[in-house]
Design an enzyme around this catalytic site. Structure first.
Site, PDB file in Angstrom:
ATOM      1  N   ASP A  46      -9.985   3.199  13.897  1.00 45.55           N
ATOM      2  CA  ASP A  46      -9.097   3.897  12.969  1.00 45.55           C
ATOM      3  C   ASP A  46      -7.677   3.641  13.415  1.00 45.55           C
ATOM      4  O   ASP A  46      -7.440   3.384  14.589  1.00 45.55           O
ATOM      5  CB  ASP A  46      -9.318   5.412  13.074  1.00 45.55           C
ATOM      6  N   ASP A  67     -13.745   9.909  12.489  1.00 46.12           N
ATOM      7  CA  ASP A  67     -13.532  11.308  12.816  1.00 46.12           C
ATOM      8  C   ASP A  67     -14.011  12.257  11.736  1.00 46.12           C
ATOM      9  O   ASP A  67     -14.361  13.390  12.004  1.00 46.12           O
ATOM     10  CB  ASP A  67     -12.057  11.570  13.152  1.00 46.12           C
ATOM     11  N   ASP A 115     -17.568   9.754   7.877  1.00 49.36           N
ATOM     12  CA  ASP A 115     -17.644   8.604   8.786  1.00 49.36           C
ATOM     13  C   ASP A 115     -18.991   8.526   9.487  1.00 49.36           C
ATOM     14  O   ASP A 115     -19.354   7.504  10.066  1.00 49.36           O
ATOM     15  CB  ASP A 115     -16.561   8.712   9.883  1.00 49.36           C
TER      16      ASP A 115
END
Ligand code: ATP
Length: 908
Positions: A326, A638, A642
């Site tokens: 990310d 997170d 996901d």
């Protein structure tokens, strides 16, 4: 009790708590002491005594014990007692190793234990879930696992997945305002939430009415599946290998015994020697040492802020070829600051860095007053209202002391408002928040319903500009509502791109006045027919350590890919700052990705370094495509959505600070600081742990081969026994003990991150390890028997002297060889004293050897005699031969290892 039939105020009274202030810490402590921790009872652990006794259940150990007992009965008391003692000490060692391994694993579990947000003394705090008590007010949002049974107070679009309890995987809608009568199953209790269930959308607060075993989950706790196995693939393979090794050791021992008997040795002596040899040669300590190496390595990782949830991932870490990370918070600092604002063709700049509360507004070089720029003021105001972050000022020092809570994007908007004197507290005097449609990464928007003091209601929306724009019909242009035609849309897009190219994250703000009496029934309805106001652009600087970590990963043959929900231009700008994209590297946008099949993605995936504006659901596709191309994928995440990608990845990584419980539970590794550099550190440790395991396997097995061969050589050469049973057992105690454990915690070789990732198919003996074990073992056996022969030839009448020399040579050869095992290359490649544990382990083993050789009362027990200087030199010279002869030959050969180094000077 049917809690769902009571109103929240009735429950407040019953449970002596307050929805507005929560319990006091004192009261919470009292209740904790009375009701105990909020956790489901764990399975009984194996008692210490059973673990200890289990050390002796091994077949060969039992045979040895029986054999010693017989020899004791036959009058060999000394030998019998000494052998028993050694077996006992070995048992203690095994017991301690197993306990240590178990304790470390237990400690690991504690680390990833769940947290809960509770209201105590009027303040929201985060505590370990086990400390929640009845009467606590708790809150939760999408992605959280609910920590106790609660009667809901307030809910916003709350839906909860209760399959753990009801088996029903479709989330149930929850509503704190519902009142129920009669009998209802937990699945139908709309105003209740239960421990262990998952918030799939929205958020809520509730009063805890049940904790620990007194929850719905507690009632069925015995039905719950036990934990997943903690064995790693390597441990499983070693277990199978262990069986083969036992067989080989037994066969060789039988051979030694058979040849010995044929050569005329006494059957009973040969039997006892054979059994001792079998006990020594069977690497029974291997599984425990592997566990310890894993557990200690994992503790080292914790110190580097990586928490391993699933032990098998430690091994996979060393095989990772791609890290999909990310952007926000992992590669960047997540300290967002609004620096640019745009509305109806005008732009303003704001000064100040990080989360500082002071800054000025400019239009070009011209300072401006926000009050005189109505569009700017409205943009900032709505940014503050559609916002869940908060700034709390300290009592004494005024604005100098403050505490910030919330999502950094929202904090940035809040602070931009503060800088203009538009504080949330003050604005809430004139605007009342009536309802909220929480942010999620799929919609990429959030909205609130506000009512002004003159009773006008508005929907205020903020979110990713492209999505917000698609929900707008009008735009505020020069303070007047105008139709949002293509040219104005273009103007917005250009402003977004201008900000994005400077790595700014952009948030659009829009609104819609409601008609009198208009009721909003859905999120979609709320976020339709909006009027676009403008953009706020915020900087989120890359983490300084990320650039270096990415470079090191490239050197280690690991590709780094950015996956972000952010705008393509912003994402690319940051990726370039981080030096992530090579010349031929591509950037792919979520919508292109969505239109591709997994197979189509496979064709391009190797060239893509940034995936922008992706929804979490796309992540799974990326993982699949990469895995189909043969990659071992580490994937961070997170949010609640996901989880599937994290689960599917070879190494699922979640965030300790900002992640949700769902993401954490699906992951195998948690970054406690959310930092990309921690992934790199974990990979380094993962690689090192695997190498350490190889090191002591090499050491243990080469030592065992040496021990068997000494006896075999002696029998083949028709020599007397070079080692008596107790000596063999003593050697085993030393080799399976401290030095092997010290190798297990060795530091990494300096080239550990300069090699290509290990293949997942690689066997434990590959890269020449099998050959090293056999050749070193052979040499250890050879020098030991040579030392014995020399001593025996010198004085054949003094067999004890020759045996002492053989015994000492064998021990010393192993203790010198242990330094050799620290490097895949040779002993000259590493400072032999670099591992202080190993140095102490070797010193203590030498001291123990000296005691059994020189301490007179022990000499008859160990069949030893004191050696003079010349004899000691013979022992040392012979013992050092294998290591130094091979290291010397290694120096001559051109460093073969270079072949392993990778040619990654660039990115691929
Ligand atoms: P990463 O996956 O790198 O963490 P991200 O944090 O940018 O990416 P999301 O949180 O899914 O990804 O955000 C996607 C977009 O949604 C952002 O670019 C931003 O425009 C918008 N956004 C982010 N947070 C909020 C919020 N709290 N309210 C409204 N919109 C938001």
């Amino acid at each position: 009790m049917k809690w769902y039939t009571f109103s929240t105020s009735e429950i407040e009274k019953k449970l002596k708590t307050s929805i507005t202030t929560g319990l006091t810490e004192k009261e919470a402590k009292k209740r904790f002491a009375k009701d105990g921790p909020n956790e489901l009872q764990q399975e009984e652990r194996m008692s210490a005594i059973i673990v200890f006794l289990a050390q002796f259940k091994d077949f060969m150990v039992l045979v040895l014990l029986i054999a010693t007992l017989i020899s004791g009965i036959l009058g060999e008391y000394m030998d019998a007692i000494a052998i028993m003692l050694i077996v006992f000490v070995n048992g203690i060692l095994g017991f301690l190793q197993e306990r240590k391994a178990e304790r470390s694993l237990q400690a690991l579990k504690q680390l990833s234990s769940p947290k809960i947000q509770v209201l105590r003394n009027k303040e929201w705090i985060t505590i370990p879930s086990r400390e929640a008590v009845i009467g606590d007010i708790i809150r939760f949002s999408a992605g959280d696992r609910i920590g106790a049974d609660v009667r809901l107070i307030d809910t916003k679009s709350l839906s909860v997945e209760e399959s753990a309890l009801t088996g029903e995987s479709v989330p149930s809608q929850k509503n704190g305002a519902t009142s129920l009568q009669g009998d209802h199953e937990p699945g139908d209790q709309e105003n209740m939430c239960f421990m262990g269930t998952l918030v799939s959308n929205g958020k809520g607060t509730g009063i805890v009415i049940g904790t620990g075993m007194n929850t719905e989950m507690g009632k069925i706790a015995h039905l719950l599946k036990s934990e997943e196995g903690l064995q790693t693939p390597l441990q499983r393979r070693l277990e199978q290998l262990g069986k083969v090794l036992i067989l080989v050791a037994l066969l060789l021992t039988a051979l030694v015994v058979a040849i010995g008997v044929i050569q005329g040795h006494d059957l009973y002596t040969m039997f006892l020697a054979g059994v001792s040899l079998a006990v020594a040669a069977i690497p029974e300590g291997l599984p425990a040492i592997v566990t310890i190496a894993l557990a200690l390595g994992v503790q080292k990782m914790i110190r580097r802020r990586a928490i391993v949830r699933k032990l098998p991932s430690v091994e996979t870490l060393g095989c990772a070829t791609v890290i999909c990370s990310d952007k926000t918070g992992t590669l960047t600092q997540n300290k967002m600051t609004v620096t640019d604002v745009w509305s109806s063709g005008k732009s303003w700049q704001i000064t100040g860095t990080g989360f500082e509360l002071t800054g000025d507004f400019f239009n070009g070089n011209q300072p401006i007053e926000v009050d005189k720029a109505p569009a700017l003021k409205q943009l900032l105001t709505f940014g503050v209202l559609c916002n869940n972050a908060s700034i709390k000022f300290g009592d004494k020092k005024g604005r100098n002391e403050y505490q910030i809570n919330g999502d950094p994007t929202e904090i940035a908007l809040l602070i931009a408002g503060e800088k203009a004197g538009l504080s949330k507290g003050a604005l809430q005097g004139s605007y009342q928040i009536r309802d909220e449609f929480p942010f999620d990464s799929e919609r990429k928007m959030m909205s609130v319903l506000v009512r002004t003091s003159d009773n006008q209601e508005y929907v205020v929306t903020k979110g990713a500009p492209d999505v917000v724009l698609s929900r707008c019909d009008n735009i505020l242009w020069n303070n007047r509502q105008s139709y949002l035609d293509d040219s104005r849309k273009n103007g917005v897009h250009q402003a977004v791109e201008r900000m994005g190219s400077r790595a700014l994250r952009t948030i659009a703000v829009a609104y819609r006045p409601l008609k009198k009496g208009e009721r909003i029934t859905s999120t979609f309805e709320a976020e339709s027919n909006l009027t676009f106001i403008g953009l706020q652009g915020m900087i989120d600087p890359p983490r300084p350590e990320a650039t270096e970590s990415i470079r090191e990963c490239q050197q280690a043959g690991i590709k780094t890919v950015m996956i972000t929900g952010d705008h393509i231009v912003t994402a690319e700008a940051i990726a370039r700052q981080l030096n992530m994209i090579p010349d031929n590297g591509k950037v792919l946008e979520g919508k292109t990705l969505a239109s591709m099949s997994v197979e189509e993605l496979e064709d391009v995936v190797d060239d893509v370094y940034v995936f922008a504006r992706v929804s979490p659901e796309h992540k799974l596709k990326i993982v699949k495509a990469l895995q189909n191309k043969g990659h071992v994928v580490a994937m961070t995440g997170d949010g609640v959505n996901d989880a599937p990608a994290i689960k599917a990845a070879n190494i699922g990584i979640s965030m300790g600070e900002s992640g949700t419980d769902v993401a954490r539970e699906s992951s195998s590794l948690i970054l406690s600081d959310d930092n990309f550099a921690t992934i790199r550190a974990a990979i380094e440790e993962g690689r090192n742990i695997y190498e350490n395991i190889r090191k002591f396997i090499r050491y243990l097995l080469a030592s065992n081969v040496g021990e068997i061969l000494v006896m075999l050589f002696a029998m083949l050469l028709a020599l007397p026994l070079p080692l008596v049973p107790i000596q063999i057992l003593w050697v085993n105690l030393v080799t399976d003990g401290l030095p092997a454990m010290a190798l297990g915690v060795d530091s990494a070789e300096e080239n550990v991150m300069k090699r290509a990732p290990r293949s997942t198919k690689e066997g434990i003996f590959s890269r020449g390890l099998g050959w090293k074990i056999i050749s070193r073992g052979f040499l250890i056996g050879l020098v030991t028997i040579s030392a014995f022969c020399i001593a025996y030839a010198e004085s054949p009448e003094n067999l004890v002297r020759a045996q002492t020399i053989a015994f000492s040579t064998l021990v010393m050869a192993q203790l010198i060889h242990v330094f050799d095992c620290r490097s895949e290359r040779s002993v000259f490649h590493r400072n032999p004293f670099g591992n202080i544990y190993l140095v102490w382990a070797v010193i203590s083993s030498v001291a123990l050897l000296a005691i059994v050789v020189y301490y007179e009362p022990l000499q008859p027990i160990f069949h030893t005699t004191s050696l003079n200087v010349r004899e000691c030199l013979l022992v040392l010279g012979m013992a050092a031969l294998p290591t130094f002869a091979l290291a010397g030959s290694h120096l001559f050969k051109n460093n073969k290892y270079k072949g392993q180094a990778i040619k990654h000077s660039s990115f691929k």
